[in-house]
Scaffold this motif. Structure first.
Motif, short mmCIF file in Angstrom:
data_model
loop_
_atom_site.label_atom_id
_atom_site.label_comp_id
_atom_site.label_asym_id
_atom_site.label_seq_id
_atom_site.Cartn_x
_atom_site.Cartn_y
_atom_site.Cartn_z
N MET A 1 25.57 -12.07 74.90
CA MET A 1 24.50 -12.76 75.59
C MET A 1 24.90 -14.22 75.76
SD MET A 1 20.59 -12.30 75.66
CE MET A 1 21.17 -10.68 75.88
N ASN A 2 24.57 -14.79 76.89
CA ASN A 2 24.99 -16.15 77.17
C ASN A 2 23.80 -17.00 77.60
OD1 ASN A 2 26.65 -18.31 77.49
ND2 ASN A 2 27.54 -17.64 79.40
N ASP A 3 22.72 -16.95 76.86
CA ASP A 3 21.55 -17.77 77.17
C ASP A 3 21.87 -19.23 76.91
OD1 ASP A 3 19.35 -15.32 75.79
OD2 ASP A 3 19.84 -15.64 77.88
N THR A 4 21.33 -20.09 77.73
CA THR A 4 21.50 -21.51 77.51
C THR A 4 20.35 -22.09 76.71
OG1 THR A 4 20.44 -21.99 79.62
CG2 THR A 4 22.84 -21.85 79.61
N CYS A 5 19.32 -21.31 76.48
CA CYS A 5 18.14 -21.77 75.74
C CYS A 5 18.43 -21.74 74.23
CB CYS A 5 16.94 -20.89 76.08
SG CYS A 5 15.49 -21.24 75.08
N PRO A 6 18.28 -22.87 73.55
CA PRO A 6 18.54 -22.89 72.10
C PRO A 6 17.64 -21.94 71.32
CG PRO A 6 18.31 -25.12 72.95
CD PRO A 6 17.94 -24.19 74.06
#
Length: 56
Positions: A1-6
């Motif tokens: 998964m490559n979410d940018t949300c911390p």
């Protein structure tokens, strides 16, 4: 998964920790929280200017 949300990344890490500990119920809970999180991307505001205004 490559979410940018911390927060999404945190939920993912907690899910993986729970899975490693064998707590699949908790792992599922974290996955549900991640999927229900309203914003899977985050727009980080620029640093405030010297005018004293806070970023929106």
């Amino acid at each position: 998964m490559n979410d940018t949300c911390p927060l999404c990344r945190q939920y993912e890490a907690l899910r993986e920790q729970a899975k490693q500990a064998g707590d699949y119920s908790k792992a599922t809970d974290y996955e549900v929280l991640r999927r229900r999180h309203p914003a899977h991307t985050v727009h980080i505001p620029r640093t405030p200017t010297n005018s004293g205004e806070r970023p929106a």
